[in-house]
Enzyme design. Structure first.
Site, PDB file in Angstrom:
ATOM      1  CB  SER A   1      -0.878   0.011   1.258  1.00 13.39           C
ATOM      2  OG  SER A   1      -1.495   1.281   1.408  1.00 13.39           O
TER       3      SER A   1
ATOM      4  CE1 TYR B   1      -4.137  -2.122   5.174  1.00 15.52           C
ATOM      5  CE2 TYR B   1      -3.446   0.130   4.696  1.00 15.52           C
ATOM      6  CZ  TYR B   1      -3.891  -1.108   4.259  1.00 15.52           C
ATOM      7  OH  TYR B   1      -4.092  -1.323   2.917  1.00 15.52           O
TER       8      TYR B   1
END
Ligand SMILES: [Zn+2]
Length: 731
Positions: free
Chosen positions: A599, A612
């Protein structure tokens, strides 16, 4: 001849339905007859045989009634044929071709005029039908009856491939059916049939030596019933002479247990694929039905396998012979089996090159891939290869036919294979070569098996669709078995199952399968990859799109357990997948690729998603570490998406609403989830340099490209697909 009644057949399926047939026009009746013949593998093999009807039609130019022959054209398959698969030719013009042929100075089988006649068929086409005529067209044209069936029934080929086939034909059929010696199909064989019928008044069919059956009638239902009766008679004769336990000289080896077989296959399949894929990659189909096991375990298997297959249809797919490896599960281990496979394949390639050198003619096409397509192992079964799953199932199906043929022939005489030179003249026939040259170019992932983990939703679904479009076999894996299966079903619906009816268990699959996996559990990952091996025989590319985002509480935090869970999925999961797939890649020795989805958050620090974001930063480094570890065989790259809202399981309705609230975007709780999602996607788009919402398809395109040779020199890199976020620029 006495025709059996519809309920008397024991060895073929009687499928004719008068009510249905009577609702069809004459051409549709031919399609129907073809389909119900092809539906029974015992009647004809996939792609084998052809049918015809001579039908009165109106000439589009003159308006006159003309006689037109509809005959299954080149390519295609009786079981699946539609109207478009049939060529249509003016009968008077086709019959005139005999004058052209007779005028040639040199004529007969394999003379230049024979092949040259193929170019004459387009001059005979009725109604601009674009379907190319097959080389079997004259077999139908020169038989002076309205309907003709030409099939490749195992029971009849057993007679046709038997040392005493001519005598057996007489014994089984009396004077109703006549034997014609093997001759390569073509114009001359058509004339031979014409002469044979003239010379033997009242015959109803012909056994084509080493090839198959051809029979006829002036009524289409009678023709169908005659085909079935002739096959039934041969099958009954063979049944009466069945050798039971003494078939193939009786058993020499024993079948291993199901669990042992699967374990052995999982151990050998990757190495074996690597061995046969030195020139071209192949996809495998495994089969271990009772018939296959009776053959591979038998005393005679080695001798018979060496003789090769007989029906000309067969060895174009199976090559002239299989590789039979003598190995005993009781006394030898897996390493011994692998060593025997390796030396067997080396010898096979040499034998094949010798066969080519001994049989080649001045104008023969170049030597083709010399690796075996069929591998037989006592105790385990058959492994068949083809350029894709459908083709490998055809290969397996054809060797099943060969086994049935050898079983029958050896029960009533001695099995005789086609002479090597005849086999070569079919395999390297200029017309076959022309067919190969006409095939469309292969797609970039056509011979590849791609495992997409996370294929049940969002980017994973789009990726599965994208790689399938490039010809990949797609293993759709997901934590949720149902959604994985739904994606696989979607792909099978688009691309179909293909042709070829063979394969045991999972190996009978089509171009896509759905399986469940939990990537945080090494055993689950191993189990997944083992299933892939049993289904396709190997693995080329792995793309992991699975990931997790645990929504923080109102203070922007997650629990310690949620931290660990986030790292388990986003970091450890990708590593386990790469680490387990490594064993298969190394055993295959073929180049592969791994794409892990990370990501842009991996490089952008911000509030509210610390678990995350740090997990994705770690995942970026997993990409780099694995790129080093898996080199030079496997390239490892990262795909770093940003804010793909559409279809994402990471953006459930609650998260969308809380984000809309957080950014003060006008919305109402009554609105549809999709509407809310597109509002959020548009908001995110405005933060990017390209100002467009980022879709799962945008991600899939890059995941696909990273898996192909387009990026063959790139490894250890992270590719952001984020619309352009300057905070995420790598520096
Ligand atoms: Zn044929």
């Amino acid at each position: 001849m006495k025709i059996f009644k519809s309920d008397e057949y024991q060895h073929v399926n009687y499928l004719w339905d008068d009510a249905y047939a009577d609702s069809l026009d004459p051409v549709e009746r031919l399609v129907y007859r073809s389909n119900i013949l092809g539906d029974d593998q015992r009647i004809t093999n996939t792609g084998g045989g052809n049918t015809s009807s001579k039908i009165m039609q109106t000439d589009p130019l003159t308006g006159a009634e003309v006689d037109v022959m509809y005959v299954k054209g080149s390519g295609g398959d009786l079981r699946t044929s539609k109207r478009a698969n049939f060529a249509s030719l003016y009968m008077d013009k086709v019959m005139q071709l005999q004058d052209v042929y007779d005028a040639a100075e040199e004529k007969g089988v394999k003379t230049p005029i024979e092949d040259a006649m193929v170019a004459m068929y387009p001059h005979c086409v009725y109604n601009l039908n674009p379907r190319a005529s097959s080389i079997d067209t004259p077999l139908h044209a020169f038989i002076p009856y309205r309907h003709v069936d030409h099939t490749h029934p195992n029971a009849v080929i057993a007679i046709a491939a038997c040392s005493n086939g001519k005598e057996l034909t007489k014994e089984i059929y009396g004077d109703d059916v006549v034997w014609v010696d093997w001759q390569r199909p073509g114009f001359d064989l058509g004339l031979v049939l014409q002469e044979t019928i003239k010379a033997n008044e009242g015959i109803q069919g012909i056994i084509l030596g080493a090839h198959g059956l051809i029979n006829w009638a002036d009524d289409d239902k009678e023709c169908y019933e005659l085909s079935l009766t002739l096959i039934e008679k041969a099958a009954r004769y063979l049944e009466e002479h069945d050798l039971g336990d003494n078939t193939f000289g009786g058993a020499k080896y024993q079948t291993v247990s199901d669990a042992d077989r699967d374990a052995l296959l999982i151990d050998i399949l990757p190495s074996l694929r690597g061995m046969v894929s030195q020139e071209n990659r192949f996809i495998g189909t495994v089969q271990y039905t009772d018939d296959v096991m009776a053959f591979v375990n038998s005393n005679d298997a080695m001798r018979l396998a060496e003789l090769g297959t007989s029906c000309p249809d067969h060895f174009l797919r199976t090559k002239i012979k299989p590789l039979y490896v003598e190995w005993d599960a009781k006394t030898e281990d897996t390493a011994a089996l692998l060593a025997k496979l390796e030396s067997g394949i080396v010898q096979y390639r040499k034998d094949y090159a010798d066969y080519y050198d001994q049989c080649k003619r001045p104008a023969s096409p170049a030597l083709r891939d010399p690796n075996p397509r069929v591998i037989l192992i006592p105790g385990i079964g058959m492994i068949a290869y083809g350029k894709n799953k459908s083709e490998s199932r055809v290969t397996a199906e054809f060797y099943n036919c060969a086994i049935a043929v050898m079983k029958g022939a050896e029960a009533v005489g001695e099995y005789v294979a086609l002479p090597r030179q005849e086999a070569f003249d079919i395999e390297y026939w200029a017309l076959e070569e022309a067919k190969l040259q006409r095939m469309p170019a292969e797609k970039s992932l056509e011979r590849n098996v791609v495992v997409v983990i996370g294929a049940g939703s969002g980017i994973g679904v789009s990726t599965a669709l994208r790689v399938a479009k490039e010809g990949a076999h797609v293993v759709c894996a997901d934590l949720h078995a149902d959604s994985a299966q739904a994606t696989a079903d979607q792909l099978t619906k688009i691309y179909g199952m293909g042709i070829g009816v063979a394969g045991s268990g999972l190996s009978s699959c089509g171009p896509a399968i759905g399986l469940s996996v939990n990537i945080t559990d090494r055993e689950s990952v191993t189990a997944l990859l083992n299933q892939v091996l049993l289904a396709y025989g190997g693995i080329d590319n792995v793309i992991v799109t699975a990931g997790v985002f645990v929504a923080p509480d109102k203070t922007g935090h997650v629990t310690d357990d949620q931290w660990r869970f986030t790292f388990d999925v986003n970091v450890l999961g990708g590593y386990i997948v790469g680490d387990e797939a490594r064993k298969i890649w190394e055993a295959q020795g073929l180049r592969g690729s791994l794409v892990l989805t990370t990501s842009v958050n991996g490089v952008v620090s911000k509030k509210g998603s610390v678990a995350y974001d740090t997990s994705k930063a770690a995942a970026n480094h997993v990409v780099r570490e694995l790129a080093v570890e898996l080199s030079p065989l496997v390239r490892v790259n990262g795909l770093a998406p940003a804010t793909v809202v559409e279809g994402s399981s990471m953006f459930p309705r609650d998260r969308v609403i809380s984000s809309l609230t957080k950014y003060n975007i006008e919305h109402s709780e009554d609105e549809e989830t999709d509407t809310l999602r597109s509002k959020l996607a548009n908001f995110y788009a405005q933060r990017t340099l390209t100002k467009s919402p980022i879709t799962p398809e945008d991600q899939a395109e890059v995941a696909y490209l990273l898996s192909t040779n387009a990026f063959s020199k790139t490894t250890g890199q992270i590719f952001s697909v984020d619309g352009g976020l300057h905070e995420a620029f790598l520096r």
